[in-house]
Design a protein around this motif. Sequence first.
Motif, PDB file in Angstrom:
ATOM      1  N   ASP A  25      -6.626  -2.978   9.181  1.00  0.00           N
ATOM      2  CA  ASP A  25      -7.144  -1.887  10.001  1.00  0.00           C
ATOM      3  C   ASP A  25      -8.661  -2.005  10.054  1.00  0.00           C
ATOM      4  O   ASP A  25      -9.341  -1.865   9.033  1.00  0.00           O
ATOM      5  CB  ASP A  25      -6.755  -0.532   9.404  1.00  0.00           C
TER       6      ASP A  25
ATOM      7  N   HIS B  75      -8.484   3.458  15.273  1.00  0.00           N
ATOM      8  CA  HIS B  75      -8.910   2.228  14.597  1.00  0.00           C
ATOM      9  C   HIS B  75      -8.184   1.087  15.284  1.00  0.00           C
ATOM     10  O   HIS B  75      -7.261   1.316  16.077  1.00  0.00           O
ATOM     11  CB  HIS B  75      -8.562   2.255  13.098  1.00  0.00           C
TER      12      HIS B  75
ATOM     13  N   ARG C  91       0.850  -1.195   0.000  1.00  0.00           N
ATOM     14  CA  ARG C  91       0.000   0.000   0.000  1.00  0.00           C
ATOM     15  C   ARG C  91       0.881   1.238   0.000  1.00  0.00           C
ATOM     16  O   ARG C  91       2.079   1.167   0.223  1.00  0.00           O
ATOM     17  CB  ARG C  91      -0.900   0.008   1.240  1.00  0.00           C
TER      18      ARG C  91
HETATM   19 ZN   LIG Z   1      -2.624  -0.944  10.271  1.00  0.00          ZN
END
Ligand SMILES: [Zn+2]
Length: 193
Positions: free
Chosen positions: A73, A172, A58
């Motif tokens: 996440d 998160h 990513r």
């Molecule tokens: Zn993460």
Amino acid sequence: MLKYFYQFILILTIFTILICIFFIPTNSNIKIIDYAENGELLWPSPGFYGINSYYGRRHAPTAGASTFHKGVDIAAPQGSEYVAVTNGTITFAGFLGGGGYTVTLTDENKENGEIKYSYCHSDPNLIVSVGQKVVKGQVIGKVGPKNVYGVVGNRYFDSNGNPTNGATTGPHLHFGMRVNNEYVNPLNYLKRK
Ligand SMILES: [Zn+2]
């Protein structure tokens, strides 16, 4: 003399083969998949099943965050509880660099080795401690705030210069999973309800 040398080599070869057969694990993931499919692993954040960022390559969302995301996440709000996905022992509870406040649960009873589950960016008021045995479904922590203060050596800051709870852009639950210390995609093992 040469005869003994050849005998030595032969014995060494046989010994090496035996070591390989008995001690090098093969297909170490197979049984763990069965384990998840048997419904033995719980989803870590009851009620919150959305994913903000998947496992794998990513673009780093913030300075210091990894370009290979070693977990998922989960979109769980600050203060929401997370649970032990299985029975095990707490092997880490504290601040851990980019993970921020982190709780690690270790299941050492698997035939194919040790499985570790990490819960990152947690509430600083940790409710478990290292060495504690926990049971599947037990609340072992809460999702933490974006900013944390007073952590010695914290290298993570937001754009306003305030220290953050590891490499994070907001509350998160980062959930990571390691099998014999190799990161794996938790979504291959966890079932969303
Ligand atoms: Zn993460």
